[in-house]
Design a protein around this motif. Structure first.
Motif, mmCIF file in Angstrom:
data_model
loop_
_atom_site.group_PDB
_atom_site.id
_atom_site.type_symbol
_atom_site.label_atom_id
_atom_site.label_comp_id
_atom_site.label_asym_id
_atom_site.label_seq_id
_atom_site.Cartn_x
_atom_site.Cartn_y
_atom_site.Cartn_z
ATOM 1 N N SER A 1 0.834 -1.208 0.000
ATOM 2 C CA SER A 1 0.000 0.000 0.000
ATOM 3 C C SER A 1 0.868 1.258 0.000
ATOM 4 O O SER A 1 0.540 2.249 -0.652
ATOM 5 N N VAL A 2 1.984 1.214 0.749
ATOM 6 C CA VAL A 2 2.910 2.342 0.745
ATOM 7 C C VAL A 2 3.558 2.484 -0.627
ATOM 8 O O VAL A 2 3.746 3.587 -1.145
ATOM 9 N N ALA A 3 3.881 1.353 -1.234
ATOM 10 C CA ALA A 3 4.529 1.370 -2.550
ATOM 11 C C ALA A 3 3.551 1.673 -3.685
ATOM 12 O O ALA A 3 3.990 1.985 -4.800
ATOM 13 N N GLY A 4 2.251 1.591 -3.405
ATOM 14 C CA GLY A 4 1.237 1.680 -4.456
ATOM 15 C C GLY A 4 1.361 2.868 -5.408
ATOM 16 O O GLY A 4 1.399 2.671 -6.634
ATOM 17 N N PRO A 5 1.414 4.104 -4.917
ATOM 18 C CA PRO A 5 1.507 5.245 -5.839
ATOM 19 C C PRO A 5 2.734 5.183 -6.751
ATOM 20 O O PRO A 5 2.647 5.464 -7.947
ATOM 21 N N ALA A 6 3.897 4.786 -6.194
ATOM 22 C CA ALA A 6 5.113 4.696 -7.010
ATOM 23 C C ALA A 6 5.045 3.531 -7.979
ATOM 24 O O ALA A 6 5.490 3.630 -9.130
ATOM 25 N N LEU A 7 4.490 2.400 -7.520
ATOM 26 C CA LEU A 7 4.339 1.242 -8.400
ATOM 27 C C LEU A 7 3.466 1.569 -9.604
ATOM 28 O O LEU A 7 3.791 1.197 -10.741
ATOM 29 N N SER A 8 2.351 2.227 -9.357
ATOM 30 C CA SER A 8 1.430 2.524 -10.448
ATOM 31 C C SER A 8 2.088 3.419 -11.493
ATOM 32 O O SER A 8 1.820 3.301 -12.692
ATOM 33 N N LYS A 9 2.999 4.277 -11.037
ATOM 34 C CA LYS A 9 3.714 5.166 -11.965
ATOM 35 C C LYS A 9 4.835 4.423 -12.688
ATOM 36 O O LYS A 9 4.931 4.462 -13.925
ATOM 37 N N ASP A 10 5.689 3.720 -11.943
ATOM 38 C CA ASP A 10 6.866 3.076 -12.544
ATOM 39 C C ASP A 10 6.502 1.889 -13.425
ATOM 40 O O ASP A 10 7.174 1.633 -14.436
ATOM 41 N N LEU A 11 5.461 1.143 -13.042
ATOM 42 C CA LEU A 11 5.073 -0.035 -13.809
ATOM 43 C C LEU A 11 3.859 0.212 -14.693
ATOM 44 O O LEU A 11 3.311 -0.729 -15.281
ATOM 45 N N ASN A 12 3.427 1.474 -14.749
ATOM 46 C CA ASN A 12 2.312 1.874 -15.624
ATOM 47 C C ASN A 12 1.043 1.074 -15.322
ATOM 48 O O ASN A 12 0.436 0.460 -16.214
ATOM 49 N N LEU A 13 0.615 1.101 -14.064
ATOM 50 C CA LEU A 13 -0.559 0.352 -13.623
ATOM 51 C C LEU A 13 -1.759 1.287 -13.491
ATOM 52 O O LEU A 13 -1.654 2.353 -12.889
ATOM 53 N N SER A 14 -2.901 0.889 -14.014
ATOM 54 C CA SER A 14 -4.146 1.634 -13.839
ATOM 55 C C SER A 14 -4.727 1.347 -12.457
ATOM 56 O O SER A 14 -4.233 0.480 -11.725
ATOM 57 N N TYR B 1 -5.567 6.592 -1.614
ATOM 58 C CA TYR B 1 -6.715 7.491 -1.468
ATOM 59 C C TYR B 1 -6.254 8.877 -1.022
ATOM 60 O O TYR B 1 -6.696 9.907 -1.571
ATOM 61 N N LEU B 2 -5.364 8.923 -0.031
ATOM 62 C CA LEU B 2 -4.885 10.210 0.464
ATOM 63 C C LEU B 2 -4.054 10.959 -0.573
ATOM 64 O O LEU B 2 -4.206 12.172 -0.742
ATOM 65 N N VAL B 3 -3.181 10.244 -1.286
ATOM 66 C CA VAL B 3 -2.268 10.895 -2.235
ATOM 67 C C VAL B 3 -2.964 11.225 -3.548
ATOM 68 O O VAL B 3 -2.911 12.366 -4.043
ATOM 69 N N LYS B 4 -3.652 10.242 -4.129
ATOM 70 C CA LYS B 4 -4.206 10.404 -5.474
ATOM 71 C C LYS B 4 -5.565 11.083 -5.483
ATOM 72 O O LYS B 4 -5.861 11.907 -6.368
ATOM 73 N N LEU C 1 -2.805 14.787 -1.137
ATOM 74 C CA LEU C 1 -1.836 15.040 -0.074
ATOM 75 C C LEU C 1 -0.423 14.697 -0.533
ATOM 76 O O LEU C 1 -0.214 13.829 -1.376
ATOM 77 N N ASP C 2 0.547 15.378 0.055
ATOM 78 C CA ASP C 2 1.951 15.071 -0.182
ATOM 79 C C ASP C 2 2.259 13.656 0.312
ATOM 80 O O ASP C 2 1.751 13.210 1.342
ATOM 81 N N PHE C 3 3.129 12.916 -0.426
ATOM 82 C CA PHE C 3 3.404 11.514 -0.099
ATOM 83 C C PHE C 3 3.973 11.358 1.306
ATOM 84 O O PHE C 3 3.524 10.508 2.085
ATOM 85 N N ILE C 4 4.979 12.168 1.667
ATOM 86 C CA ILE C 4 5.573 12.064 2.998
ATOM 87 C C ILE C 4 4.543 12.405 4.069
ATOM 88 O O ILE C 4 4.405 11.704 5.079
ATOM 89 N N LYS C 5 3.774 13.467 3.866
ATOM 90 C CA LYS C 5 2.741 13.856 4.836
ATOM 91 C C LYS C 5 1.696 12.759 4.986
ATOM 92 O O LYS C 5 1.230 12.485 6.101
ATOM 93 N N SER C 6 1.343 12.119 3.872
ATOM 94 C CA SER C 6 0.334 11.051 3.930
ATOM 95 C C SER C 6 0.807 9.895 4.793
ATOM 96 O O SER C 6 0.006 9.224 5.450
ATOM 97 N N GLY C 7 2.128 9.652 4.812
ATOM 98 C CA GLY C 7 2.653 8.569 5.637
ATOM 99 C C GLY C 7 2.411 8.797 7.116
ATOM 100 O O GLY C 7 2.100 7.862 7.858
ATOM 101 N N TYR C 8 2.530 10.030 7.566
ATOM 102 C CA TYR C 8 2.276 10.338 8.973
ATOM 103 C C TYR C 8 0.777 10.357 9.283
ATOM 104 O O TYR C 8 0.341 9.854 10.321
#
Length: 438
Positions: free
Chosen positions: A29-42, A259-262, A266-273
């Motif tokens: 779930s933490v990796a999700g936003p980056a994964l969707s971008k790097d691996l081109n996932l919808s 949900y928080l980022v996309k 929200l900013d990715f680092i802020k969303s983590g907290y």
């Protein structure tokens, strides 16, 4: 006789197992936003990736329960820790949808026996009137670990990428597998546990006779046993309730950071907290529910009322997640998410019903079926959310989660009747226990 408290040390080991278990479930779930971008996932692709763990985890719960009844927790848990951690390490080398999906399937398969083993350990080491608290304490590991470690996971990914995140969390599990094997023992095999503590456990309904790897488990592999755990209305009530509880849990384990980022910008680092706050709320709800429930039992209240009331109240509170649909204020969004997860946490003492309702010789199997039914949510919920949110609107997804929470409250209110064990096996007396120890 002088008593010991070895059971709490064993519970602490299980607690750490649960922390690591959920790190390797939720790192995706933490990796999700980056994964969707790097691996081109919808969003639909990501929903399937999020659900992949649940496909094998849920489908192997019944075999996992049978295996938990057959083999000792010490060896079986060490094997599971090592294999699911290796699968996690390899996720750091995934290069596309197919390889990542396959590795998530493997992680779910190797984690499948973990909660039936947890339940068997608590049933062996704790009397009935301490069991809800014990369950609350070890299950809280999933929330305490994620609450305090999610910011750390976000930081690791920020500096080492999602690849480094998977490799780091996997290596932690490999090291802990060795520690677990070195330290854990069953009650009759532990060298420092006193006869007084064993007598206390057994007199209170703890079930540890035959709980070693030498047990002949062939009689468990029979269709008549499956019929026993599928034919009772009361068990179906807790099965449906567990699906509803896990629906909320798997939203937070998979889609919440995205949900928080996309969807909330929200900013990715802020969303983590911020993402750690609902996990703390869920932990508070779980611990409150466990200790209040045990306190009610100790005061002489009926077991059914003491166990069901916190769960029903919690499931009704979880419906409040829809409040996030009616505000754009970040603080209010986190408030509604936290209140809903607090309620869901209250309902997670539901594992106590496995110990209360299952035949004594089928605790592992009943736990497997219970966890199978509950973890169907880990397959269905992430995929359904992916489809509901594919047009950029997350509101229908939150309504979907709230409806499932209400169904869970109704299930415990109307399907779970009198709380009593399916098949009563006479308990051995304390004299026999001391004789066996000698």
């Amino acid at each position: 006789m002088k008593t010991t408290r070895v059971r709490y040390g064993m519970l602490a080991l299980v607690f750490v197992n649960v922390v690591i278990n959920y790190l390797d479930r939720s790192n995706i779930s933490v990796a999700g936003p980056a994964l969707s971008k790097d691996l081109n996932l919808s969003s639909v692709d990501l929903g399937y990736i999020f659900s992949a763990f649940g496909w094998t985890y849920a489908l192997l719960q019944i075999p996992g329960g049978l295996v938990a009844d057959r083999f000792g927790p010490r060896v079986l848990y060490a094997f599971c820790l090592a294999t699911w951690s290796l699968s996690t390490v390899f996720q750091g080398f995934a290069r596309g949808f197919a390889s990542l999906f396959a590795l998530r399937l493997a992680t779910g398969a190797f984690e499948a026996p973990s909660y039936p083993i947890n339940n068997r350990i608590v049933t062996s080491w704790f009397p009935d009137n301490e069991r809800a608290s014990a369950i609350a304490l070890y299950v809280s590991g999933q929330f305490i670990g994620l609450a305090f470690l999610t910011p750390i996971l976000v930081t690791i990914q920020h500096y080492a990428g999602w690849q480094g995140l998977f490799i780091t969390t996997g290596l932690v599990g490999l090291v802990w597998a060795i520690v677990w094997y070195a330290l854990y023992r069953d009650p009759l095999d532990h060298k420092t546990v006193s006869d007084a503590e064993l007598a206390h456990i057994e007199a209170g309904g703890g079930h540890f006779r035959g709980q070693t790897a030498k047990t002949d488990g062939t009689s468990i592999w029979q269709w008549v046993n499956l019929k026993q755990v599928f034919s009772r209305r009361t068990l179906w009530g807790v099965y449906i309730g567990q699906f509803s509880v896990n629906a909320m849990l798997w939203f937070f384990l998979t889609w919440f950071p995205t949900y928080l980022v996309k969807y909330r910008g929200l900013d990715f680092i802020k969303s983590g907290y911020l993402a750690s706050v609902p996990f703390l709320a869920a932990c508070a709800g779980l611990l409150l529910s466990g200790f209040v429930s045990d306190r009610l039992v100790q005061q002489g209240r009926s077991v059914g009322a003491a166990r069901k009331t916190p769960i029903i109240i919690g499931m009704l509170l979880s419906v409040s997640i829809v409040g996030a649909n009616y505000t754009d204020d970040t603080a209010l969004i986190i408030f509604f998410m936290s209140l809903a997860f607090f309620g869901s946490g209250m309902a997670l003492i539901s594992w106590v019903f496995v110990s209360l309702l299952s035949p004594r010789h089928l605790i592992g199997l009943t736990g497997g079926v219970f966890n199978f039914m509950g973890n169907l949510a880990s397959i269905i919920v992430p995929i359904v959310i992916g489809y509901l949110a594919k047009d950029g609107d997350f509101k229908p997804a939150l309504v979907f989660i709230a409806v499932l929470g209400f169904i869970g409250a109704c299930s415990y209110s109307f399907l779970v009747g009198k709380v009593e064990r399916g098949t009563v096996t006479p308990a051995s007396d304390t004299a026999a226990l001391l004789s066996e120890r000698e």
